[in-house]
Design an enzyme around this catalytic site. Structure first.
Site, PDB file in Angstrom:
ATOM      1  N   CYS A 187     -67.653  -5.933  95.182  1.00  0.00           N
ATOM      2  CA  CYS A 187     -67.819  -7.027  94.220  1.00  0.00           C
ATOM      3  C   CYS A 187     -67.714  -6.508  92.781  1.00  0.00           C
ATOM      4  CB  CYS A 187     -69.123  -7.770  94.485  1.00  0.00           C
ATOM      5  SG  CYS A 187     -69.155  -9.443  93.798  1.00  0.00           S
ATOM      6  N   HIS A 223     -69.486  -9.007 100.498  1.00  0.00           N
ATOM      7  CA  HIS A 223     -70.813  -8.440 100.741  1.00  0.00           C
ATOM      8  C   HIS A 223     -71.077  -8.436 102.248  1.00  0.00           C
ATOM      9  CE1 HIS A 223     -72.041  -8.391  96.537  1.00  0.00           C
ATOM     10  NE2 HIS A 223     -71.557  -9.613  96.407  1.00  0.00           N
TER      11      HIS A 223
END
Length: 512
Positions: free
Chosen positions: A332, A443
């Site tokens: 991310c 994630h």
């Protein structure tokens, strides 16, 4: 109306989240339909529901303990700090605004009715709701607008158990002081105390228990020992206390750079439990050695943390380590930092900043947040380290604001086949030509057991080690065994029958 019970604490990090998960597990084992609830959660660890809504990781793992699908109603308000003074406010899974502490304190009363309605909507579908408070109910400066401790308990008329941490010392003062600062009606709502994280001979504690019960009139319903049980942490306290120092040497050494605004560090729990991995969180350049893999995690302030990397010397140390052959993965915000440039206009006052330049990629931030659950596979013909991971299945979730455009020297990492239950074809992430640098927006990437083992075996091969021959550790199954161990320990050390009586007696007393 079913049963309810609220756990509040004498302070933060006393173990409320874990004990709520344990009670959820116990009630489900006893045949009740049970769900967790926390009206307001401040954390950078969040996850995504099946409907694409964002909520705190603590309530997600509590829902997992209860054997149910996470539901945003379990955590209607999520506060995600973006700086020392400001936080992003997520209401019912969607970004509402950003506020400083004073603004939010003034805003809270307007949330009371919505929170109450959400709670009753959730409670109508379950037999038992286990609520969790935040910090301490004795924050007398915040009491007039409280929506998460006694204010919440009063809204839904829930009995309260007070959790106190003996490991940090001063447990009896913490119990006595907390109860002394409560209003009479609030203290009457406290039906018992749980002393948590005890080490030693409990007989030495008994005189203190008898005295605190006499002084407060509130019974101690049990003393939980310090448990060797591995469950997720709600916030960064575990990082600060050294839970993930990785003191024991293993075959593989993996380092995660602990950014000041690190987000979703639970991404790496699945690595920490692998039998051949030593996982370390580092903040100093010298700590990157020796590393078999360096990970840049997610961040709630990507540009601020990128500046910190440079000022701290970690950026240069990471580049030097990579030049020496150490592979790098970014997740991310960490993925965004690995590119050539980041163009902002959302997170900070900085319009743009050069990235670390390890991936041929440019990122542009956007106001709209992407919140999706995803399924996919590693793409075919991945180079280098990832060649062992070709076509391995991937599951996870995305939480990011912005998108990344790949250049000619980068190739996509993952073929996403499903987003929030909708089939399609999307690409995620990037890999350099050599396959030594890779990044992804996903994630929970390492929760995918076969992918993670393939990656770890590739790292072992680079060190001249044979592939790991043991059983592949499935992190989802691992967590379920930990929930069962937690419930077993709580049954042994807490008066569960009396806890049931507290809930049932309180409900009977509340009926007009």
């Amino acid at each position: 109306m079913g049963l309810s019970l609220m756990l509040q604490g004498t302070a933060s990090d006393v173990g409320k989240s874990v004990l709520v998960a344990g009670l959820c597990r116990i009630f489900v084992q006893d045949g009740y339909r049970c769900a967790p609830f926390k009206s307001q959660n401040m954390a950078l660890n969040s996850g995504i529901t099946i409907n694409g809504e964002e909520m705190g990781r603590a309530q997600i793992f509590q829902a997992e303990a209860a054997g149910i699908e996470p539901d945003v109603r379990m955590n209607p308000v999520l506060l995600k700090p973006t700086s020392e003074r400001k936080a992003q406010v997520v209401l019912m899974g969607k970004v509402a605004c950003s506020m400083n502490a004073v603004e939010y304190h003034q805003y809270k009363p307007s949330l009371q009715q919505q929170i109450c309605e959400v709670f009753h909507s959730l409670a109508s579908e379950y037999d038992v709701i286990v609520l969790e408070g935040a910090g301490s109910p004795a924050e007398i400066n915040l009491r007039d607008r409280d929506i998460v401790n006694m204010g919440m308990a009063e809204m839904v008329d829930a009995p309260v158990l007070l959790v106190a941490d003996i490991d940090r010392g001063g447990v009896f003062a913490a119990i006595y002081g907390t109860l002394a600062l409560l209003r009479p009606a609030e203290k009457a709502r406290v039906k018992g105390v749980i002393i948590n994280k005890f080490r030693g001979d409990i007989s030495l504690l008994q005189p203190g228990i008898e005295q605190i019960e006499a002084l407060t009139g509130v019974p101690v319903l049990g003393v939980m020992p310090w448990l060797d049980i591995d469950l997720e942490d709600e916030d960064g306290v575990a990082l600060q206390t050294g839970k993930y120092d990785g003191a024991t040497e293993k075959a593989l050494d993996i380092t995660v750079i602990r950014l000041p605004h690190i987000a979703n560090f639970t991404d790496f729990n699945a690595l920490a439990v692998q039998p051949d991995v030593r996982l370390r969180y580092v903040t100093q350049p010298s700590a990157l050695q020796p590393s078999d893999l360096i990970i840049l995690p997610g961040s709630k302030n990507t540009l601020g943390d990128l500046q910190w990397l440079r000022q701290n010397g970690l950026a240069d140390a990471l580049l030097t380590a990579h030049q020496a052959g150490v592979p790098v993965i970014g997740i991310c915000g960490g993925y965004q930092m690995l590119g050539k440039r980041i163009i902002d206009g959302v997170e900070s006052g900085i319009e743009q900043m050069d990235g670390l330049g390890l991936l041929d990629m440019e990122t542009r931030f956007a106001h709209e947040k992407v919140t999706t659950r995803v399924n996919g596979n590693c793409l075919l013909a991945l180079p280098g380290l990832l060649s062992e991971c070709v076509e391995q299945p991937i599951r996870g979730y995305e939480i990011h604001m912005g998108s990344s455009l790949l250049g000619a020297d980068a190739t996509p990492f993952i073929d996403i086949t499903e987003r929030n239950g909708q089939s399609g074809g999307w690409c995620d992430g990037a890999v350099n030509r050599e396959g030594s640098v890779m990044g992804s927006y996903i994630h929970g990437l390492f929760d995918s057991a076969n992918f993670t083992r393939a990656l770890l075996n590739a790292l072992r091969q680079r060190k001249g080690l044979a592939a790991y021959q043991g059983e592949i550790l499935d992190y989802t199954h691992y967590k379920q065994t930990q929930f069962d161990l937690l419930a077993k320990a709580m049954r042994e050390h807490l008066d569960i029958e009396r806890i049931y009586q507290c809930m049932k007696t309180h409900r009977q007393g509340s009926v007009p």
